[in-house]
Design an enzyme around this catalytic site. Structure first.
Site, short mmCIF file in Angstrom:
data_model
loop_
_atom_site.label_atom_id
_atom_site.label_comp_id
_atom_site.label_asym_id
_atom_site.label_seq_id
_atom_site.Cartn_x
_atom_site.Cartn_y
_atom_site.Cartn_z
N LYS A 146 -4.07 3.98 -6.95
CA LYS A 146 -4.35 3.04 -7.56
C LYS A 146 -5.78 2.56 -7.43
CE LYS A 146 -3.86 -0.19 -5.87
NZ LYS A 146 -4.36 -1.37 -4.30
N HIS A 176 2.07 2.00 -3.86
CA HIS A 176 3.17 2.05 -2.97
C HIS A 176 4.07 1.35 -3.09
CE1 HIS A 176 -0.08 -0.37 -1.27
NE2 HIS A 176 1.67 -0.87 0.06
N LYS A 180 8.48 1.06 -1.64
CA LYS A 180 8.87 0.51 -0.63
C LYS A 180 9.97 -0.35 -1.07
CE LYS A 180 5.13 -2.26 0.68
NZ LYS A 180 4.88 -3.22 1.82
N GLU A 214 -2.62 -12.30 2.85
CA GLU A 214 -3.61 -11.58 3.94
C GLU A 214 -3.95 -12.32 4.72
OE1 GLU A 214 -2.69 -6.92 2.12
OE2 GLU A 214 -4.46 -8.19 1.93
N ASP A 233 -6.91 -4.50 -7.52
CA ASP A 233 -6.61 -3.54 -6.23
C ASP A 233 -4.92 -3.87 -5.75
OD1 ASP A 233 -6.58 -2.95 -3.52
OD2 ASP A 233 -6.74 -4.75 -2.74
N HIS A 238 -0.17 -3.75 -7.88
CA HIS A 238 1.51 -4.18 -6.70
C HIS A 238 2.28 -5.96 -7.51
CE1 HIS A 238 -0.19 -1.37 -4.15
NE2 HIS A 238 -0.76 -2.02 -3.28
N LYS A 324 -6.94 -12.49 0.04
CA LYS A 324 -6.73 -11.83 2.01
C LYS A 324 -8.15 -13.40 2.51
CE LYS A 324 -7.43 -7.23 0.66
NZ LYS A 324 -6.40 -6.51 1.14
C1 BG6 Z 1 -2.89 -1.64 -1.24
C2 BG6 Z 1 -4.37 -3.10 -1.84
O1 BG6 Z 1 -2.89 -1.26 -2.33
O2 BG6 Z 1 -1.77 -2.67 -0.32
C3 BG6 Z 1 -5.13 -3.82 0.20
O3 BG6 Z 1 -5.62 -2.12 -1.15
C4 BG6 Z 1 -3.67 -4.25 0.18
O4 BG6 Z 1 -6.04 -4.38 -0.33
C5 BG6 Z 1 -2.36 -3.27 0.49
O5 BG6 Z 1 -4.07 -5.18 1.80
C6 BG6 Z 1 -1.32 -3.84 0.59
O6 BG6 Z 1 -0.07 -3.09 1.36
P1 BG6 Z 1 0.47 -3.34 2.22
O7 BG6 Z 1 2.35 -2.12 1.70
O8 BG6 Z 1 0.46 -3.33 3.49
O9 BG6 Z 1 1.29 -4.92 1.75
#
Ligand code: BG6
Length: 483
Positions: A146, A176, A180, A214, A233, A238, A324
């Site tokens: 993605k 991803h 989870k 984050e 992103d 997500h 972020k």
């Molecule tokens: C990614 C993004 O797909 O997911 C990142 O590109 C982000 O910017 C990350 O930090 C977050 O994934 P996770 O699994 O660490 O929550």
């Protein structure tokens, strides 16, 4: 929930080719996933890493070792050696035919490779066309990271190009978050418990709030981030996936097709965003990050309000927030229930501001809590809000890429998005990708620009997820026995 015909199980991929092996994603997530796959016996075929860096195979192995030490604390050197024995390297320009000839040579006798594109989206088409021109796509699978495209039109174009080279059931659109455990548990928890369903609608739910925060910045990913921003992103993929799992109707039957359809229907029912639904922010200092333009307007923070115009959700606002360099790193959902209709007790005002809610803590330390009011001891009928832990979930090791890469190599698309859902999700965010107010500055370590608070003010404001509990101090060594 997978659905394979018992008569024709899909053949397992006999090689894995990873484009972008020298990148940040490979370092943080992919090497640890490969290590776990080798450890669990899920990976025994050659893995060919591809990147532009002029490395030797030994340098790739050093990078893999470093990743495993830093990201996993690598507990079994023998497993690491088994992984390295499988790991080969091809370097070259993705635009050059020789790179694909070198991949062909490295594939040797492999008949059904899986290609994983862990590269910037701008290179997806180039690599797919390179594979096709080299005659490397027959019987192969492709796993695409993605964001799938930059907007609705480019997602459709990318799909057309991918489908010209691969069968649709050989295209795996990876997100991803779908691998989870905490997200899979949203689906399970909602539909494996009957007490939830009667509550889960506009009659009882006032609003839903999702935060994916984050505390770190864009790190080494300035070049990618400048082409993406927070909306592309994490929000379009997500976060909308989390919304879909929370908002979907019960799947009509057992099987991933029904789940995919129910999720796509949520996206179809979502109102397309308009500029007034969105607050974009940018952390102060972002413009000084490597590979970031000094006048960049790319957002590192988004807060938005969504509406789902379905029978179940009509009139319920959904508030999403991600960024972020926020105050901490945590992902959490709060589903706010409506207060009781009658003012029966002395503290009736508090029932409005502190109504019941369900809290899904997705990471770290996944948990599910139900906030309820309970009476305090004493003469008056006054209570307090307390969280009842429905579940404190121990998810064990949670490496979504391990699961997803293994599934794709087996041809199991259960935990992947299909093109219908991808396009429907893009259609929701498409209008505000270009039509939006400028990104507002916010200080690192804050919860984003104050303007984001106005979006949700009428629904009680944002609830900031708590920071993870500090790791327990190591136990002191046992006293030494004196002889
Ligand atoms: C990614 C993004 O797909 O997911 C990142 O590109 C982000 O910017 C990350 O930090 C977050 O994934 P996770 O699994 O660490 O929550």
């Amino acid at each position: 929930m997978a659905e394979h015909s018992p008569h024709s199980p899909p053949a397992h991929s006999d090689a894995l080719v990873i484009f972008g092996i020298s990148g940040d994603l490979a370092f943080k997530k992919i090497f640890p996933a490969l290590y776990a796959m080798v450890k669990n016996g899920a990976l025994s075929v050659p893995v060919i890493g591809v990147a532009a860096s002029d490395w030797t195979r030994e340098q790739l192995h050093q990078q893999a070792r470093k990743s495993l030490q830093e990201e996993t604390g690598m507990d079994d050197p023998a497993v690491c050696e088994r992984l390295l024995a499988l790991l080969f390297y091809v370097h070259g320009d993705y635009r050059a035919a020789e790179t694909f000839s070198a991949i062909k040579a490295a594939l040797k006798n492999a008949q059904r490779p899986a290609y994983y594109l862990a590269i910037p989206p701008s290179l997806f088409t180039v690599v797919i066309q390179g594979l096709q021109s080299a005659g490397l796509t027959e019987q192969a699978r492709i796993i695409v990271e993605k964001p799938f495209g930059r907007d609705l039109a480019s997602a459709q174009e990318l799909s057309r190009i991918a489908q010209s080279a691969f069968a649709e059931n050989a295209i795996f659109r990876i997100d991803h978050y779908l691998g989870k455990e905490a997200l899979m548990n949203l689906l399970y928890f909602r539909f494996a418990n009957s007490f939830f369903e009667p509550l889960w609608n506009r009659d009882n739910i006032a609003s839903v709030e999702i935060t994916l925060a984050e505390s770190f910045g864009i790190e080494e990913r300035g070049a990618f981030y400048e082409t993406a921003g927070c909306l592309r992103d994490v929000v379009e993929n997500h976060m909308l996936q989390i919304v879909a799992l929370l908002a979907m109707e019960p799947p009509a039957f057992q099987g991933f097709k029904a789940v995919q359809q129910a999720k796509a229907n949520v996206f179809y029912a979502m109102r397309a965003l308009v500029p007034g639904d969105l607050v974009r922010g940018q952390y102060i200092g972002y413009r000084n990050e490597p590979h970031v333009a000094s006048d960049s307007d790319v957002e590192t923070f988004c807060a938005l309000r969504l509406w789902i115009d379905s029978w179940r959700w009509h009139g319920v606002p959904w508030f999403l927030r991600s960024g972020k360099k926020l105050a901490n790193t945590a992902a959490e959902v709060r589903v706010h229930l409506k207060p009781p209709p009658q003012r029966l007790f002395d503290d009736a005002d508090a029932h409005r501001t502190q109504a019941n809610y369900v809290r899904f803590r997705l990471s770290p330390d996944p948990a599910i809590a139900l906030a309820t009011r309970v009476k305090c001891a004493g003469e008056s009928f006054v209570g307090q809000q307390r969280e009842l832990y429905l579940s404190e979930i121990s998810l064990g090791h949670d490496l979504p890429y391990e699961r997803l890469l293994g599934d794709a190599m087996e041809g199991d698309a259960t935990l992947f998005s299909n093109q219908e859902a991808v396009e429907a999700a893009w259609a929701v965010v498409n209008p505000v990708l270009t039509d939006h107010a400028p990104a507002l500055p916010y200080p690192p370590g804050s919860w984003g620009p104050p303007e984001a608070d106005a979006l949700i003010a009428a629904c009680g404001g944002w609830h900031n997820p708590e920071a993870p509990a500090p790791a327990p101090a190591p136990a002191p060594p046992p006293p030494r026995a004196t002889p």
